[in-house]
Design a protein around this motif. Structure first.
Motif, PDB file in Angstrom:
ATOM      1  N   ALA A 286       0.817  -1.211   0.000  1.00 47.31           N
ATOM      2  CA  ALA A 286       0.000   0.000   0.000  1.00 47.31           C
ATOM      3  C   ALA A 286       0.853   1.265   0.000  1.00 47.31           C
ATOM      4  O   ALA A 286       0.422   2.300  -0.511  1.00 47.31           O
ATOM      5  CB  ALA A 286      -0.927  -0.007   1.215  1.00 47.31           C
ATOM      6  N   ASP A 287       2.076   1.189   0.554  1.00 48.89           N
ATOM      7  CA  ASP A 287       2.949   2.366   0.584  1.00 48.89           C
ATOM      8  C   ASP A 287       3.771   2.521  -0.686  1.00 48.89           C
ATOM      9  O   ASP A 287       4.599   3.426  -0.784  1.00 48.89           O
ATOM     10  CB  ASP A 287       3.871   2.333   1.805  1.00 48.89           C
ATOM     11  CG  ASP A 287       4.922   1.216   1.733  1.00 48.89           C
ATOM     12  OD1 ASP A 287       4.899   0.414   0.769  1.00 48.89           O
ATOM     13  OD2 ASP A 287       5.767   1.150   2.643  1.00 48.89           O
ATOM     14  N   GLY A 288       3.579   1.633  -1.664  1.00 52.41           N
ATOM     15  CA  GLY A 288       4.298   1.707  -2.928  1.00 52.41           C
ATOM     16  C   GLY A 288       5.521   0.838  -3.013  1.00 52.41           C
ATOM     17  O   GLY A 288       6.071   0.645  -4.099  1.00 52.41           O
ATOM     18  N   GLY A 289       5.994   0.311  -1.879  1.00 52.33           N
ATOM     19  CA  GLY A 289       7.140  -0.590  -1.890  1.00 52.33           C
ATOM     20  C   GLY A 289       6.782  -1.935  -2.497  1.00 52.33           C
ATOM     21  O   GLY A 289       5.600  -2.279  -2.655  1.00 52.33           O
ATOM     22  N   LEU A 290       7.799  -2.708  -2.847  1.00 47.56           N
ATOM     23  CA  LEU A 290       7.611  -4.023  -3.449  1.00 47.56           C
ATOM     24  C   LEU A 290       8.043  -5.105  -2.473  1.00 47.56           C
ATOM     25  O   LEU A 290       9.157  -5.065  -1.945  1.00 47.56           O
ATOM     26  CB  LEU A 290       8.436  -4.151  -4.732  1.00 47.56           C
ATOM     27  CG  LEU A 290       8.195  -3.103  -5.809  1.00 47.56           C
ATOM     28  CD1 LEU A 290       9.165  -3.325  -6.974  1.00 47.56           C
ATOM     29  CD2 LEU A 290       6.754  -3.118  -6.296  1.00 47.56           C
ATOM     30  N   THR A 291       7.186  -6.082  -2.223  1.00 47.55           N
ATOM     31  CA  THR A 291       7.569  -7.292  -1.511  1.00 47.55           C
ATOM     32  C   THR A 291       8.015  -8.311  -2.546  1.00 47.55           C
ATOM     33  O   THR A 291       7.272  -8.613  -3.488  1.00 47.55           O
ATOM     34  CB  THR A 291       6.409  -7.848  -0.679  1.00 47.55           C
ATOM     35  OG1 THR A 291       6.026  -6.885   0.302  1.00 47.55           O
ATOM     36  CG2 THR A 291       6.811  -9.136   0.021  1.00 47.55           C
ATOM     37  N   ILE A 292       9.233  -8.835  -2.373  1.00 45.58           N
ATOM     38  CA  ILE A 292       9.871  -9.679  -3.378  1.00 45.58           C
ATOM     39  C   ILE A 292      10.424 -10.934  -2.702  1.00 45.58           C
ATOM     40  O   ILE A 292      11.031 -10.870  -1.634  1.00 45.58           O
ATOM     41  CB  ILE A 292      11.007  -8.916  -4.088  1.00 45.58           C
ATOM     42  CG1 ILE A 292      10.454  -7.675  -4.800  1.00 45.58           C
ATOM     43  CG2 ILE A 292      11.749  -9.812  -5.072  1.00 45.58           C
ATOM     44  CD1 ILE A 292      11.531  -6.738  -5.312  1.00 45.58           C
ATOM     45  N   GLY A 293      10.249 -12.082  -3.313  1.00 45.64           N
ATOM     46  CA  GLY A 293      10.819 -13.321  -2.818  1.00 45.64           C
ATOM     47  C   GLY A 293      10.683 -14.380  -3.900  1.00 45.64           C
ATOM     48  O   GLY A 293      10.318 -14.076  -5.026  1.00 45.64           O
ATOM     49  N   ASP A 294      10.962 -15.615  -3.518  1.00 42.68           N
ATOM     50  CA  ASP A 294      11.419 -16.088  -2.243  1.00 42.68           C
ATOM     51  C   ASP A 294      12.259 -17.340  -2.433  1.00 42.68           C
ATOM     52  O   ASP A 294      12.426 -17.823  -3.549  1.00 42.68           O
ATOM     53  CB  ASP A 294      10.271 -16.347  -1.262  1.00 42.68           C
ATOM     54  CG  ASP A 294       9.256 -17.389  -1.716  1.00 42.68           C
ATOM     55  OD1 ASP A 294       9.350 -17.818  -2.884  1.00 42.68           O
ATOM     56  OD2 ASP A 294       8.379 -17.777  -0.942  1.00 42.68           O
ATOM     57  N   THR A 295      12.803 -17.846  -1.343  1.00 42.49           N
ATOM     58  CA  THR A 295      13.594 -19.065  -1.317  1.00 42.49           C
ATOM     59  C   THR A 295      12.842 -20.120  -0.504  1.00 42.49           C
ATOM     60  O   THR A 295      11.872 -19.807   0.179  1.00 42.49           O
ATOM     61  CB  THR A 295      14.959 -18.814  -0.655  1.00 42.49           C
ATOM     62  OG1 THR A 295      14.735 -18.476   0.737  1.00 42.49           O
ATOM     63  CG2 THR A 295      15.703 -17.671  -1.333  1.00 42.49           C
TER      64      THR A 295
END
Length: 374
Positions: free
Chosen positions: A277-286
Motif C-alpha cells: 500500500a505504501d508503494g514498496g515491493l515485496t519480493i521473494g522467495d527461497t
C-alpha cells in the motif's frame, strides 16, 4: 457455544472470525503481544493461479470469495483484486503457459495468454523484454503486516470476543480446557490450536513424533516505494517449476531443455512480487527444507531476485528497505491443504497449510467450523 483459539496468525484469526460470526463466545490466546510469524512475513497474495486442481484449488477459490466478502466490512485489510502476470521468454516457457491456458480449469482461474502489449496495458511498469505473459484474473492481495490487526479490530467490537496476548498455552487439562503460562485455565466447548510453525512443546506432547508436517524457511525482501503503480502481482517462469498447477509435458521439456539457474535451483527459488500500500515491493522467495535451518540470511538469492526483477521492470530496483527470513509449517503430503487433527477430547490442531496459509485461511477456518458443527 464457547470456543478457545490458540494463535493469532491469519489461520487462528480466521477461526476466531468464523466462530464469532456464528454467534459463539470466543477467547483467542497469543503467546506474543501480536503474531510475528509467517502470517506477517509473506506476500499477502491470494494466489489462485498455481494451486493444484481439486481440493487445493477449490479451497483457494472459496477463500478468495471470503477475502473479498470480509473486506467489504474490513476495508483496512487492503484487499485488491489485482490479478497476476507471469511474463515468459522463449518457446519452452511459452509452451508451459499455453498448456496452462488449455487446461479445463483455466476459466475458473481467469487464465489468459497475453501479448507483451496486452500485458503492458494491464501493467505498464513491465518495460522489460518478454514474449508473452500468463494472466490470472482471480489472484488478489491483502496487506500481510496489518491484516490480522484489522480483523482483530473488527472482532473487538463484539462483546463475545476476548483477545489475550502475551500468554503461552502450556497444557491441556481436561476436555476443552487449556492452561496458560499465567496459570489461568480456559474452558470451552472446543479448543482450536492454530500454532503455525510452532510444532514443539505442547504440540509434540499432544501428537507424538509422527506429525505429518514439516517446517520450511524462506527469505524475502521489501523495497522503498517504486514511484509508480505495479497494478498486478508478478511472477517469473520459475514459478512454473514450483506450483503443481503447471505440471505438464511442456514443463518437463522446460526443465530438461532449460534447467533453472544454479543459484535459483540451490535455493529452490521463484520470483513473486507484490506492491504494498505504501508503494514498496515485496519480493521473494527461497525455500529451505533441511534442518537445522541457517540462522542468517544470505545475499546471493537477493542478488538473483534483483536481476530478475530489473529485467522485467526494465529499470533499477528501488533501495531495499527490509530483508527477513520466515518459517512456515507445511503438510508433508503435498495433496493435503492442511493438517486438521483431534488431539484430545474437545481439542483440535490445525496447522501445515505451508505457503497457502494467507491464500486459504478463510476457507480452512470455515471448513473447521463446518466439521466441528459450530
Amino acid at each position: 457455544m464457547r470456543v478457545t483459539v490458540v494463535g493469532a496468525g491469519v489461520v487462528g484469526t480466521m477461526h476466531a472470525w468464523h466462530a464469532v460470526e456464528r454467534g459463539h463466545e470466543v477467547v483467542q490466546i497469543e503467546r506474543e503481544a501480536e503474531a510475528r510469524g509467517a502470517s506477517l512475513r509473506n506476500f499477502g497474495q491470494i494466489w489462485v493461479s498455481g494451486r493444484a486442481v481439486g481440493e487445493e484449488l477449490d479451497t483457494a477459490l472459496r477463500a478468495r470469495e471470503l477475502w473479498e466478502e470480509i473486506s467489504g466490512r474490513v476495508p483496512a485489510l487492503g484487499f485488491r483484486a489485482n490479478g497476476s502476470l507471469t511474463p515468459v521468454r522463449g518457446d519452452l516457457e511459452r509452451a508451459v503457459a499455453e498448456a496452462a491456458v488449455a487446461r479445463p480449469d483455466a476459466a475458473v482461474r481467469g487464465r489468459e495468454l497475453l501479448t507483451p502489449d496486452e500485458a503492458r496495458a494491464l501493467n505498464p511498469a513491465l518495460r522489460g523484454e518478454f514474449d508473452a505473459a500468463l494472466y490470472c484474473e482471480r489472484d488478489a492481495a491483502v496487506e500481510p503486516r496489518t491484516a490480522q490487526l484489522a480483523l482483530r479490530a473488527e472482532l473487538l467490537k463484539h462483546p463475545n470476543y476476548t483477545f489475550l496476548p502475551g500468554r503461552e498455552v502450556r497444557d491441556v487439562v481436561g476436555e476443552g480446557a487449556v492452561r496458560d503460562d499465567h496459570g489461568d485455565v480456559h474452558t470451552a466447548d472446543a479448543v482450536v490450536l492454530c500454532t503455525g510453525a510452532w510444532l514443539g512443546g505442547l504440540v509434540r506432547e499432544l501428537t507424538g513424533p509422527g506429525l505429518p508436517v514439516r517446517r520450511v524457511r524462506l527469505q524475502m525482501m521489501q523495497t522503498d516505494p517504486l514511484g509508480e503503480q505495479l497494478p498486478t502481482s508478478v511472477a517469473d517462469a520459475d514459478s512454473f517449476r514450483y506450483y503443481p498447477a503447471y505440471a505438464s509435458e511442456a514443463l518437463d521439456e522446460l526443465n530438461a531443455g532449460r534447467p533453472q539457474a544454479e543459484i535459483a535451483a540451490a535455493h529452490r527459488m521463484q520470483l513473486l512480487m507484490v506492491q504494498r500500500a505504501d508503494g514498496g515491493l515485496t519480493i521473494g522467495d527461497t525455500h529451505e527444507y533441511e534442518h537445522p535451518f541457517a540462522f542468517d540470511t544470505v545475499e546471493d538469492p537477493y542478488e538473483h531476485l534483483t536481476r530478475v526483477v530489473e529485467s522485467l521492470l526494465g529499470r533499477p530496483l528501488p533501495k531495499v528497505r527490509r530483508r527477513w527470513a520466515g518459517v512456515y509449517a507445511q503438510c508433508t503430503d503435498p495433496g493435503r491443504v492442511v493438517h486438521r487433527q483431534q488431539v484430545r477430547d474437545g481439542v483440535w490442531l490445525v496447522t501445515g497449510p505451508g505457503g497457502r496459509g494467507m491464500t486459504c485461511a478463510p476457507a480452512i477456518a470455515e471448513q473447521t467450523a463446518d466439521e466441528l458443527d459450530w
